[in-house]
Design a protein around this motif. Structure first.
Motif, PDB file in Angstrom:
ATOM      1  N   ALA A  76      -5.343 -20.713 -13.284  1.00  0.00           N
ATOM      2  CA  ALA A  76      -5.938 -20.365 -11.982  1.00  0.00           C
ATOM      3  C   ALA A  76      -4.838 -20.155 -10.947  1.00  0.00           C
ATOM      4  N   GLU A  77      -3.848 -21.046 -10.946  1.00  0.00           N
ATOM      5  CA  GLU A  77      -2.740 -20.897  -9.998  1.00  0.00           C
ATOM      6  C   GLU A  77      -1.963 -19.633 -10.300  1.00  0.00           C
ATOM      7  N   SER A  78      -1.792 -19.346 -11.586  1.00  0.00           N
ATOM      8  CA  SER A  78      -1.075 -18.134 -11.988  1.00  0.00           C
ATOM      9  C   SER A  78      -1.832 -16.892 -11.529  1.00  0.00           C
ATOM     10  N   ALA A  79      -3.160 -16.940 -11.682  1.00  0.00           N
ATOM     11  CA  ALA A  79      -3.977 -15.807 -11.233  1.00  0.00           C
ATOM     12  C   ALA A  79      -3.845 -15.641  -9.725  1.00  0.00           C
ATOM     13  N   GLN A  80      -3.886 -16.776  -9.018  1.00  0.00           N
ATOM     14  CA  GLN A  80      -3.742 -16.723  -7.564  1.00  0.00           C
ATOM     15  C   GLN A  80      -2.354 -16.213  -7.199  1.00  0.00           C
ATOM     16  N   ALA A  81      -1.337 -16.683  -7.928  1.00  0.00           N
ATOM     17  CA  ALA A  81       0.026 -16.209  -7.675  1.00  0.00           C
ATOM     18  C   ALA A  81       0.122 -14.721  -7.976  1.00  0.00           C
ATOM     19  N   GLY A  82      -0.589 -14.287  -9.028  1.00  0.00           N
ATOM     20  CA  GLY A  82      -0.606 -12.861  -9.367  1.00  0.00           C
ATOM     21  C   GLY A  82      -1.223 -12.044  -8.244  1.00  0.00           C
ATOM     22  N   GLN A  83      -2.331 -12.564  -7.684  1.00  0.00           N
ATOM     23  CA  GLN A  83      -2.979 -11.865  -6.577  1.00  0.00           C
ATOM     24  C   GLN A  83      -2.060 -11.829  -5.365  1.00  0.00           C
ATOM     25  N   GLN A  84      -1.400 -12.968  -5.101  1.00  0.00           N
ATOM     26  CA  GLN A  84      -0.460 -12.997  -3.979  1.00  0.00           C
ATOM     27  C   GLN A  84       0.688 -12.027  -4.230  1.00  0.00           C
ATOM     28  N   SER A  85       1.145 -11.979  -5.484  1.00  0.00           N
ATOM     29  CA  SER A  85       2.229 -11.069  -5.839  1.00  0.00           C
ATOM     30  C   SER A  85       1.797  -9.620  -5.616  1.00  0.00           C
ATOM     31  N   GLU A  86       0.573  -9.296  -6.054  1.00  0.00           N
ATOM     32  CA  GLU A  86       0.061  -7.935  -5.847  1.00  0.00           C
ATOM     33  C   GLU A  86      -0.037  -7.624  -4.356  1.00  0.00           C
ATOM     34  N   SER A  87      -0.536  -8.599  -3.598  1.00  0.00           N
ATOM     35  CA  SER A  87      -0.652  -8.415  -2.148  1.00  0.00           C
ATOM     36  C   SER A  87       0.726  -8.187  -1.537  1.00  0.00           C
ATOM     37  N   LEU A  88       1.681  -9.002  -1.966  1.00  0.00           N
ATOM     38  CA  LEU A  88       3.043  -8.852  -1.438  1.00  0.00           C
ATOM     39  C   LEU A  88       3.657  -7.524  -1.879  1.00  0.00           C
ATOM     40  N   GLN A  89       3.348  -7.087  -3.105  1.00  0.00           N
ATOM     41  CA  GLN A  89       3.852  -5.794  -3.583  1.00  0.00           C
ATOM     42  C   GLN A  89       3.299  -4.660  -2.709  1.00  0.00           C
ATOM     43  N   ARG A  90       1.973  -4.747  -2.407  1.00  0.00           N
ATOM     44  CA  ARG A  90       1.381  -3.702  -1.557  1.00  0.00           C
ATOM     45  C   ARG A  90       2.008  -3.739  -0.174  1.00  0.00           C
ATOM     46  N   ARG A  91       2.195  -4.949   0.356  1.00  0.00           N
ATOM     47  CA  ARG A  91       2.808  -5.085   1.685  1.00  0.00           C
ATOM     48  C   ARG A  91       4.244  -4.550   1.665  1.00  0.00           C
ATOM     49  N   LEU A  92       4.965  -4.862   0.575  1.00  0.00           N
ATOM     50  CA  LEU A  92       6.335  -4.366   0.431  1.00  0.00           C
ATOM     51  C   LEU A  92       6.341  -2.846   0.389  1.00  0.00           C
ATOM     52  N   GLN A  93       5.396  -2.269  -0.329  1.00  0.00           N
ATOM     53  CA  GLN A  93       5.316  -0.816  -0.422  1.00  0.00           C
ATOM     54  C   GLN A  93       5.040  -0.213   0.962  1.00  0.00           C
ATOM     55  N   VAL A  94       4.107  -0.836   1.704  1.00  0.00           N
ATOM     56  CA  VAL A  94       3.797  -0.352   3.059  1.00  0.00           C
ATOM     57  C   VAL A  94       5.040  -0.454   3.935  1.00  0.00           C
ATOM     58  N   LEU A  95       5.738  -1.594   3.832  1.00  0.00           N
ATOM     59  CA  LEU A  95       6.945  -1.779   4.641  1.00  0.00           C
ATOM     60  C   LEU A  95       8.039  -0.781   4.250  1.00  0.00           C
ATOM     61  N   GLU A  96       8.148  -0.497   2.937  1.00  0.00           N
ATOM     62  CA  GLU A  96       9.133   0.495   2.492  1.00  0.00           C
ATOM     63  C   GLU A  96       8.780   1.879   3.045  1.00  0.00           C
ATOM     64  N   GLU A  97       7.482   2.210   3.025  1.00  0.00           N
ATOM     65  CA  GLU A  97       7.059   3.501   3.579  1.00  0.00           C
ATOM     66  C   GLU A  97       7.354   3.556   5.070  1.00  0.00           C
ATOM     67  N   GLU A  98       7.065   2.437   5.768  1.00  0.00           N
ATOM     68  CA  GLU A  98       7.367   2.385   7.206  1.00  0.00           C
ATOM     69  C   GLU A  98       8.866   2.503   7.435  1.00  0.00           C
ATOM     70  N   ALA A  99       9.660   1.853   6.569  1.00  0.00           N
ATOM     71  CA  ALA A  99      11.117   1.925   6.692  1.00  0.00           C
ATOM     72  C   ALA A  99      11.600   3.361   6.467  1.00  0.00           C
ATOM     73  N   GLU A 100      10.997   4.035   5.468  1.00  0.00           N
ATOM     74  CA  GLU A 100      11.367   5.433   5.217  1.00  0.00           C
ATOM     75  C   GLU A 100      11.019   6.302   6.422  1.00  0.00           C
ATOM     76  N   ALA A 101       9.829   6.073   6.983  1.00  0.00           N
ATOM     77  CA  ALA A 101       9.420   6.837   8.159  1.00  0.00           C
ATOM     78  C   ALA A 101      10.363   6.539   9.325  1.00  0.00           C
ATOM     79  N   SER A 102      10.697   5.271   9.514  1.00  0.00           N
ATOM     80  CA  SER A 102      11.617   4.894  10.587  1.00  0.00           C
ATOM     81  C   SER A 102      12.989   5.501  10.346  1.00  0.00           C
ATOM     82  N   ASP A 103      13.423   5.516   9.079  1.00  0.00           N
ATOM     83  CA  ASP A 103      14.714   6.109   8.731  1.00  0.00           C
ATOM     84  C   ASP A 103      14.702   7.606   9.039  1.00  0.00           C
TER      85      ASP A 103
END
Length: 165
Positions: A76-103
């Motif tokens: 259960a913790e692993s699943a929750q960590a997986g969900q958090q990881s996916e959430s963080l991956q999506r957030r990282l992707q959004v931040l990378e896109e924002e960084a590219e736009a800012s660049d």
């Protein structure tokens, strides 16, 4: 009486034979009882051994149930960590896109600043040229003012001389 004695002797003989048979049966039964007691003792020892083994196995079952519970919790913790990881991956992707736009915006801004610097340099040279031209015109004006003042003075002197004539 001898017939009674004979009958009595036969009955005694029969009783002795029965007693011998009964003694043999008793011996046989004693042997059987000993065998059954030994089997019973072996069975009791087996029951004791199985009871102990059952207790050990129950302890193992409880231990395994605890491990299973821990494993389920970990899953259960692993699943929750997986969900958090996916959430963080999506957030990282959004931040990378924002960084590219800012660049990209930064590059555009730098290009505009470079162009502005080029224009500023051009206009500074124009200003310097205009200031130089102004300085030259001021010099010419001062020279002309001096000449004008000299000519004015000469004209006044000439008027005086002519007025004296």
């Amino acid at each position: 009486m001898p017939a009674v004695i004979n009958t009595f002797a036969q009955k005694m003989q029969t009783l002795r034979l029965e007693a011998d048979d009964n003694a043999a049966k008793a011996e046989e039964l004693k042997t059987k009882v000993k065998t059954l007691e030994q089997e019973n003792l072996a069975k009791e020892q087996e029951i004791t051994s199985l009871t102990h083994r059952n207790q050990v196995l129950e302890g193992e079952v409880e231990k395994l149930e605890g491990q299973l519970k821990d494993a389920k919790t970990t899953v259960a913790e692993s699943a929750q960590a997986g969900q958090q990881s996916e959430s963080l991956q999506r957030r990282l992707q959004v931040l990378e896109e924002e960084a590219e736009a800012s660049d990209k915006t930064l590059k555009e801004t730098i290009e505009k600043l470079r162009q502005t610097d080029v224009k500023a340099g051009h206009y500074e040279r124009k200003v310097q040229a205009l200031e130089q031209a102004r300085d030259e015109w001021e010099s010419k004006y001062e020279e002309m003012s001096k000449k004008h003042a000299e000519l004015q003075k000469e004209l006044q002197e000439l008027e005086q001389v002519m007025g004296n004539i």
